[in-house]
Design a protein around this motif. Structure first.
Motif, PDB file in Angstrom:
ATOM      1  N   TYR A  27       0.849  -1.193   0.000  1.00  0.00           N
ATOM      2  CA  TYR A  27       0.000   0.000   0.000  1.00  0.00           C
ATOM      3  C   TYR A  27       0.886   1.245   0.000  1.00  0.00           C
ATOM      4  CZ  TYR A  27      -3.913  -3.023   1.010  1.00  0.00           C
ATOM      5  OH  TYR A  27      -4.867  -4.002   0.939  1.00  0.00           O
ATOM      6  N   THR A  28       0.436   2.265  -0.734  1.00  0.00           N
ATOM      7  CA  THR A  28       1.208   3.494  -0.831  1.00  0.00           C
ATOM      8  C   THR A  28       0.742   4.545   0.173  1.00  0.00           C
ATOM      9  OG1 THR A  28      -0.263   4.313  -2.564  1.00  0.00           O
ATOM     10  CG2 THR A  28       1.709   3.114  -3.257  1.00  0.00           C
ATOM     11  N   HIS A  29      -0.397   4.321   0.828  1.00  0.00           N
ATOM     12  CA  HIS A  29      -0.871   5.256   1.845  1.00  0.00           C
ATOM     13  C   HIS A  29      -1.699   4.505   2.865  1.00  0.00           C
ATOM     14  CE1 HIS A  29      -5.015   5.201   0.295  1.00  0.00           C
ATOM     15  NE2 HIS A  29      -4.476   5.191  -0.906  1.00  0.00           N
ATOM     16  N   THR A  30      -1.911   5.142   4.007  1.00  0.00           N
ATOM     17  CA  THR A  30      -2.671   4.513   5.087  1.00  0.00           C
ATOM     18  C   THR A  30      -4.109   4.996   5.153  1.00  0.00           C
ATOM     19  OG1 THR A  30      -1.905   6.194   6.647  1.00  0.00           O
ATOM     20  CG2 THR A  30      -0.613   4.154   6.494  1.00  0.00           C
ATOM     21  N   SER A  31      -4.497   5.895   4.231  1.00  0.00           N
ATOM     22  CA  SER A  31      -5.865   6.407   4.228  1.00  0.00           C
ATOM     23  C   SER A  31      -6.793   5.397   3.577  1.00  0.00           C
ATOM     24  CB  SER A  31      -5.930   7.748   3.487  1.00  0.00           C
ATOM     25  OG  SER A  31      -5.148   8.710   4.141  1.00  0.00           O
ATOM     26  N   ARG A  32      -7.236   4.436   4.353  1.00  0.00           N
ATOM     27  CA  ARG A  32      -8.105   3.391   3.847  1.00  0.00           C
ATOM     28  C   ARG A  32      -8.846   2.779   5.031  1.00  0.00           C
ATOM     29  NH1 ARG A  32      -2.812   1.476   3.678  1.00  0.00           N
ATOM     30  NH2 ARG A  32      -2.387  -0.250   5.115  1.00  0.00           N
ATOM     31  N   CYS A  33      -9.827   1.988   4.723  1.00  0.00           N
ATOM     32  CA  CYS A  33     -10.521   1.224   5.751  1.00  0.00           C
ATOM     33  C   CYS A  33     -10.064  -0.221   5.674  1.00  0.00           C
ATOM     34  CB  CYS A  33     -12.042   1.290   5.558  1.00  0.00           C
ATOM     35  SG  CYS A  33     -12.768   2.914   5.845  1.00  0.00           S
ATOM     36  N   MET A  34      -9.906  -0.821   6.813  1.00  0.00           N
ATOM     37  CA  MET A  34      -9.531  -2.224   6.900  1.00  0.00           C
ATOM     38  C   MET A  34     -10.587  -2.955   7.719  1.00  0.00           C
ATOM     39  SD  MET A  34      -6.589  -2.485   5.319  1.00  0.00           S
ATOM     40  CE  MET A  34      -5.998  -4.095   5.864  1.00  0.00           C
ATOM     41  N   GLY A  35     -10.741  -4.223   7.434  1.00  0.00           N
ATOM     42  CA  GLY A  35     -11.765  -4.937   8.173  1.00  0.00           C
ATOM     43  C   GLY A  35     -11.568  -6.435   8.169  1.00  0.00           C
ATOM     44  N   TRP A  36     -12.377  -7.087   8.978  1.00  0.00           N
ATOM     45  CA  TRP A  36     -12.446  -8.549   9.038  1.00  0.00           C
ATOM     46  C   TRP A  36     -13.847  -8.983   8.639  1.00  0.00           C
ATOM     47  CZ3 TRP A  36      -8.239 -11.527   9.819  1.00  0.00           C
ATOM     48  CH2 TRP A  36      -7.116 -10.928  10.391  1.00  0.00           C
ATOM     49  N   PHE A  37     -13.878  -9.954   7.770  1.00  0.00           N
ATOM     50  CA  PHE A  37     -15.130 -10.576   7.349  1.00  0.00           C
ATOM     51  C   PHE A  37     -15.041 -12.065   7.627  1.00  0.00           C
ATOM     52  CE2 PHE A  37     -17.298  -7.253   4.813  1.00  0.00           C
ATOM     53  CZ  PHE A  37     -16.313  -6.277   4.853  1.00  0.00           C
ATOM     54  N   GLU A  44     -23.561 -16.569   3.569  1.00  0.00           N
ATOM     55  CA  GLU A  44     -22.892 -15.483   2.865  1.00  0.00           C
ATOM     56  C   GLU A  44     -21.781 -14.888   3.737  1.00  0.00           C
ATOM     57  OE1 GLU A  44     -26.643 -13.857   0.136  1.00  0.00           O
ATOM     58  OE2 GLU A  44     -25.716 -12.564   1.632  1.00  0.00           O
ATOM     59  N   ARG A  45     -20.823 -14.269   3.053  1.00  0.00           N
ATOM     60  CA  ARG A  45     -19.760 -13.579   3.779  1.00  0.00           C
ATOM     61  C   ARG A  45     -20.347 -12.363   4.479  1.00  0.00           C
ATOM     62  NH1 ARG A  45     -14.037 -12.912   0.813  1.00  0.00           N
ATOM     63  NH2 ARG A  45     -14.567 -15.111   0.509  1.00  0.00           N
ATOM     64  N   GLU A  46     -19.945 -12.148   5.726  1.00  0.00           N
ATOM     65  CA  GLU A  46     -20.489 -11.030   6.495  1.00  0.00           C
ATOM     66  C   GLU A  46     -19.377 -10.223   7.139  1.00  0.00           C
ATOM     67  OE1 GLU A  46     -22.878 -12.369   9.772  1.00  0.00           O
ATOM     68  OE2 GLU A  46     -21.291 -13.620  10.622  1.00  0.00           O
ATOM     69  N   GLY A  47     -19.637  -8.934   7.323  1.00  0.00           N
ATOM     70  CA  GLY A  47     -18.697  -8.078   8.003  1.00  0.00           C
ATOM     71  C   GLY A  47     -18.683  -8.347   9.498  1.00  0.00           C
ATOM     72  N   VAL A  48     -17.510  -8.361  10.081  1.00  0.00           N
ATOM     73  CA  VAL A  48     -17.347  -8.614  11.509  1.00  0.00           C
ATOM     74  C   VAL A  48     -16.907  -7.355  12.236  1.00  0.00           C
ATOM     75  CG1 VAL A  48     -16.054  -9.924  13.238  1.00  0.00           C
ATOM     76  CG2 VAL A  48     -16.795 -11.041  11.114  1.00  0.00           C
ATOM     77  N   ALA A  49     -15.853  -6.718  11.736  1.00  0.00           N
ATOM     78  CA  ALA A  49     -15.312  -5.519  12.369  1.00  0.00           C
ATOM     79  C   ALA A  49     -14.525  -4.728  11.338  1.00  0.00           C
ATOM     80  CB  ALA A  49     -14.404  -5.900  13.544  1.00  0.00           C
ATOM     81  N   VAL A  50     -14.600  -3.398  11.454  1.00  0.00           N
ATOM     82  CA  VAL A  50     -13.865  -2.543  10.530  1.00  0.00           C
ATOM     83  C   VAL A  50     -13.232  -1.395  11.283  1.00  0.00           C
ATOM     84  CG1 VAL A  50     -15.284  -3.129   8.528  1.00  0.00           C
ATOM     85  CG2 VAL A  50     -15.954  -1.232   9.990  1.00  0.00           C
TER      86      VAL A  50
END
Length: 129
Positions: A27-37, A44-50
């Motif tokens: 990655y070239t920058h840290t301005s992003r969202c990261m998460g666990w699914f 279905e795949r579901e979001g757990v934490a972001v």
């Protein structure tokens, strides 16, 4: 080239704990969202934490109070601390990234896959009763 590599999955008994890690590279920058699914067989795949670049977090109702997401920008690593695990937490867990600098953690958590730019290969978590 971007890479996300998860580790830390395993088998535990109900009530136990696990800590997942996700090493990010490219990655070239840290301005992003990261998460666990997560995705359980037949579901279905579901979001757990972001988490976003400011450290704001959001969680699925099913894991609030039990899971904690965090990140170490110096190590380019995302974590998921999972406590009081239940059999229904059994699933393949995936690390994910939304590279949009204006990403929204609630939208990422609920909308999920269409907003995710990068996925890890997954790590299995199995909780026995």
């Amino acid at each position: 080239q971007v890479h996300l590599v998860e580790s830390g999955g395993g088998s535990v008994q109900a009530g136990g704990s696990l800590r997942l890690s996700c090493a990010a590279s490219g990655y070239t920058h840290t301005s992003r969202c990261m998460g666990w699914f997560r995705q359980a067989p037949g579901k279905e795949r579901e979001g757990v934490a972001v988490i976003d670049s400011d450290g704001s977090t959001d969680y699925a109702d099913s894991v609030k109070g039990r899971f904690a997401i965090s990140q170490d920008n110096a190590k380019n690593t995302l974590y998921l601390e999972m406590n009081s695990l239940k059999p229904e937490d059994t699933a393949m867990y995936y690390c994910a990234a939304d590279r949009d600098p204006t990403c929204d953690i609630l939208v990422m958590l609920t909308a999920g896959s269409p907003l995710v730019d990068d996925w890890g290969q997954g790590t299995q978590v199995t909780v026995s009763s």
